[in-house]
Structures are given as C-alpha cells and as structure tokens.
Scaffold this active site. Structure first.
Site, mmCIF file in Angstrom:
data_model
loop_
_atom_site.group_PDB
_atom_site.id
_atom_site.type_symbol
_atom_site.label_atom_id
_atom_site.label_comp_id
_atom_site.label_asym_id
_atom_site.label_seq_id
_atom_site.Cartn_x
_atom_site.Cartn_y
_atom_site.Cartn_z
ATOM 1 N NE ARG A 1 -3.833 -2.099 2.461
ATOM 2 C CZ ARG A 1 -3.683 -3.352 2.873
ATOM 3 N NH1 ARG A 1 -2.503 -3.729 3.353
ATOM 4 N NH2 ARG A 1 -4.677 -4.210 2.810
ATOM 5 C CE LYS B 1 -8.171 -1.596 5.099
ATOM 6 N NZ LYS B 1 -8.690 -1.445 3.717
ATOM 7 C CG HIS C 1 -5.668 0.601 -2.818
ATOM 8 N ND1 HIS C 1 -4.801 0.317 -1.780
ATOM 9 C CD2 HIS C 1 -6.558 -0.433 -2.850
ATOM 10 C CE1 HIS C 1 -5.151 -0.821 -1.208
ATOM 11 N NE2 HIS C 1 -6.211 -1.295 -1.835
ATOM 12 N NE ARG D 1 -3.295 -4.506 -0.898
ATOM 13 C CZ ARG D 1 -2.460 -5.296 -0.207
ATOM 14 N NH1 ARG D 1 -1.159 -5.203 -0.388
ATOM 15 N NH2 ARG D 1 -2.921 -6.176 0.668
ATOM 16 C CD1 TRP E 1 -6.365 -8.138 1.333
ATOM 17 C CD2 TRP E 1 -4.819 -9.234 0.158
ATOM 18 N NE1 TRP E 1 -6.147 -7.433 0.167
ATOM 19 C CE2 TRP E 1 -5.200 -8.082 -0.569
ATOM 20 C CE3 TRP E 1 -3.852 -10.073 -0.393
ATOM 21 C CZ2 TRP E 1 -4.664 -7.756 -1.811
ATOM 22 C CZ3 TRP E 1 -3.315 -9.750 -1.624
ATOM 23 C CH2 TRP E 1 -3.715 -8.606 -2.317
ATOM 24 C CE1 TYR F 1 -7.172 -7.989 -6.838
ATOM 25 C CE2 TYR F 1 -7.082 -9.062 -4.704
ATOM 26 C CZ TYR F 1 -7.019 -7.922 -5.474
ATOM 27 O OH TYR F 1 -6.803 -6.710 -4.873
#
Length: 387
Positions: A215, A242, A314, A317, A340, A349
């Site tokens: 990020r 995050k 973003h 990414r 994640w 994805y």
C-alpha cells in the site's frame, strides 16, 4: 456541601445512594455555576438510583468516553474526523434526543472533505498572487464515506445503550452498503506507459508498488531498517499494516533494483523528495524530505499524460495481485504475500484465473456425448472450403 476547588477549577464530591463515592471536575472556575452543576449531578444520581431513570449524557460526553476507551485503536484519527462531522449537528444535544430522522438528515449534508481542502489551498494561492479565487462548489461525499460515518455513530450509540447504560434504546440506523465495483487493473503495456510518464521520486514508488503490492502508506513510510538487501526481504510492522499483523515482503529483482537507486538519498526514509518546492504560503520546503502519501498532483498528471482514466494509486495493488493470479499463483499464497487478513478479501481476484475449473466444466461434455472441435481449426477448415 461537597464542593471544593483545586487550583482554579471546582470539583464535586458526594456519596451516591448506593454508597459509592462520586468525584468529578465541574470544569468551571465560577462558584455559582459550580454549585448549580453540583446540585444537578446530585439530583440526577438520586433519580437514577431511586426511580430507575437512565442518566443523561451529552453527545460530547459520549464522544469523550469513546475516545478514552478506544485510545488503542489504530484508526482513532478516523474516529476523530467522524466525530468532528457529527459535532456540527449534535453538539450540546442529549443522546436521548438524537433520532434516526436527525441522523439521516445530517448525513445528507456531508460533502467531500478532500475536495474542500484542495479548494482552500487553491483559494489561498490565488489570493496571495492577487488573482480571483474560484467559486467553491461543494461536492457530495461518496456512498462509502456516508457508510463509514453512519457506522461510527451507530457503534457509539450502541455502546451508550449496551455498555454504558446511558441510553434506554439506541436508534435503529441502516448503513448503506456500497456496491462492489469492478477491480481496476492495468495491462503490462499500460503499466509501462504509466511508469514512463512518472517523474522521480514518484516513478520509483510506482515501480516498487507494482513489484511488491504494498500500500502507498507502507511504501512512503518505509525505513531502511525494515529492509535486508542481502536476504532480499522487507517487513511491515504490525502497527503499520491494515490487518494489524506483521507482513514479510519478498523482494524480487525489480524491487531490489528500485531500492538500490534510493541508497544514499536519506539516512532513514527510503523514498524522499530531492528538490525543494514552494508551499502555498510562499515558503520553501527542505530540499531532501520525506514524501507525502496524500500528494496526488504528480500522480494525476502522470495518469493524464499516459491516457489512463478511472485509476487510483491503490489500484496498483490490484494490478499486482491480478498479474500474480493470472500467472498461476494460488490464492492462499497471494493472501500471505499481500498481508490480507482473510481469504475472502483475496477471492475477488479468483475470477481472473478460472483454469482450475476447466476439468469440472468438462463434465457437461458427457451429456452431449461429443467433444467440441478446436475453434481455430474450424475456422481454418471453413476458409479452405470457401477457397
């Protein structure tokens, strides 16, 4: 009367009906006002104990308690920003007087804060140069912005009801769910075109983002102590991620090449500006300085020159993740590489590489009993017959 002063501020101290001792700053230097507040607090405590009434709490009081209890939150600054908006509408109001109607009415007035901040900078620059500033036209906030603000006040009022017992019943607030937008990603030739249109240090940042999937905030805040060039690894600390989990970053040759170009620019930060610029107030910034993760002028200009529309930083990414999935990288591996928190966040994805479903899709062939010929072969055959 249990009223005393510490310094210039008056305090209340008395025994509650249940035998517990109550002690609190009254926040005033005026004795008469302090006396009135003392009597009000004492009477309220009696009504709560003897009559079972719910104690009154102002919206400001609820916000202060929320910030005190949530001081550990990494996103506390986001909460403060949302509190700032709601205070414009509910300051001085008792929690019991805040209704669904008032909340929905207030949220309709929220505007795009970044748009307003950019206009203020432009206005300041125009006035300094003796030019006529542009007329400000508010821009409506996105549905996602409204959703986060509604989610916050919903959580705040629920805490007041269920945890603090300061509200009989919290309003029922429906939070709109933003529609899932398509994943925006670039083809390799588009990415190369974008990189070519970027100037340093943005160019290196974009290349590093496409090669690592990090990020923007993690890239801009990256320090040399977080990198081991010999082992070709970097790491993001839990408080920087995050998901609140540490992320190990495997550095490929492209990422290492970008990092080597940054060596010697700064003793601490990896990516820095190396040229001075003029601030809106006319002062000069230091020549070598840390990059700002919210600076978008150069980014937007590069997108325009490259002819790329509807693309955020973003989305680099998303591009990185999309390329890896299409190259055959398993979803579980991608989750670990990207840091994640859940596999569900990575499944968006999966549709880009449905090859693993081919064998299952062939089960339909048994129903028809025949196999479909190669399409390219069929076209060649048709062309021969026509000749």
């Amino acid at each position: 009367m249990s009223l005393f002063r510490r310094g210039e501020t008056w305090y209340a101290s008395f025994t509650l009906p249940n035998g517990k001792r109550f002690k609190q700053s009254l926040g005033t230097k005026d004795k008469r006002q302090a006396t009135e507040l003392h009597d009000k607090l004492k009477a309220e405590a009696w009504r709560v104990s003897k009559l079972g009434e719910t104690p009154d709490m102002t919206f400001e009081g609820a916000c202060v308690r929320w910030l005190e209890e949530k001081a550990h939150k990494k996103s506390l600054d986001d909460d403060k920003s949302r509190i700032g908006f709601w205070l414009q509408h509910f300051a001085g109001m008792q929690l019991k007087d805040i209704t669904e109607t008032k909340i929905y009415s207030a949220i309709q007035k929220i505007t795009n804060r970044r748009h307003e901040e950019n206009w203020k900078l432009m206005d300041e620059a125009c006035r300094k140069n003796g030019k006529q500033p542009p007329v400000f036209k508010p821009k409506p906030a996105a549905v996602a912005t409204k959703a986060t603000h509604l989610s916050f006040i919903k959580a705040l009022l629920r805490a007041a009801e269920r945890e603090w017992k300061m509200l009989d019943k919290a309003p029922i607030i429906k939070v709109p769910q933003p529609k899932n937008k398509r994943i925006r990603w670039l083809e390799p030739h588009e990415a190369k075109r974008l990189i070519d249109e970027c100037q340093e240090p943005l160019k290196s940042v974009v290349e590093f983002a496409l090669s690592t999937g990090l990020r923007r905030s993690n890239i801009i805040n990256l320090e040399w102590q977080q990198i081991d060039m010999q082992r070709k690894v970097a790491w993001i600390h839990p408080e920087q991620s995050k998901s609140n989990h540490a992320i190990g970053v495997a550095l490929n040759d492209t990422a290492c090449r970008v990092l080597k170009k940054q060596i010697g620019n700064h003793h601490k930060w990896v990516f820095v500006y190396k040229e001075s610029s003029t601030k809106p107030d006319g002062t000069k910034s230091p020549v070598v300085r840390k990059m700002r993760y919210d600076a978008n002028t150069a980014w937007r200009a590069a997108l325009k020159r490259a002819g790329i529309e509807d693309f955020r930083f973003h989305d680099l990414r998303h591009t990185w993740a999309s390329w890896l999935v299409q190259a055959g990288v398993p979803i579980s591996v991608l989750q670990e590489m990207g840091g994640w928190e859940s596999i569900e966040m990575v499944r968006r994805y999966a549709h880009l590489a449905p090859n693993h479903l081919t064998e299952h899709a062939r089960q339909i062939d048994s129903i028809f009993g025949t196999s479909v010929p190669n399409m390219s072969h069929s076209k060649n055959k048709e062309g021969t017959n026509n000749t």
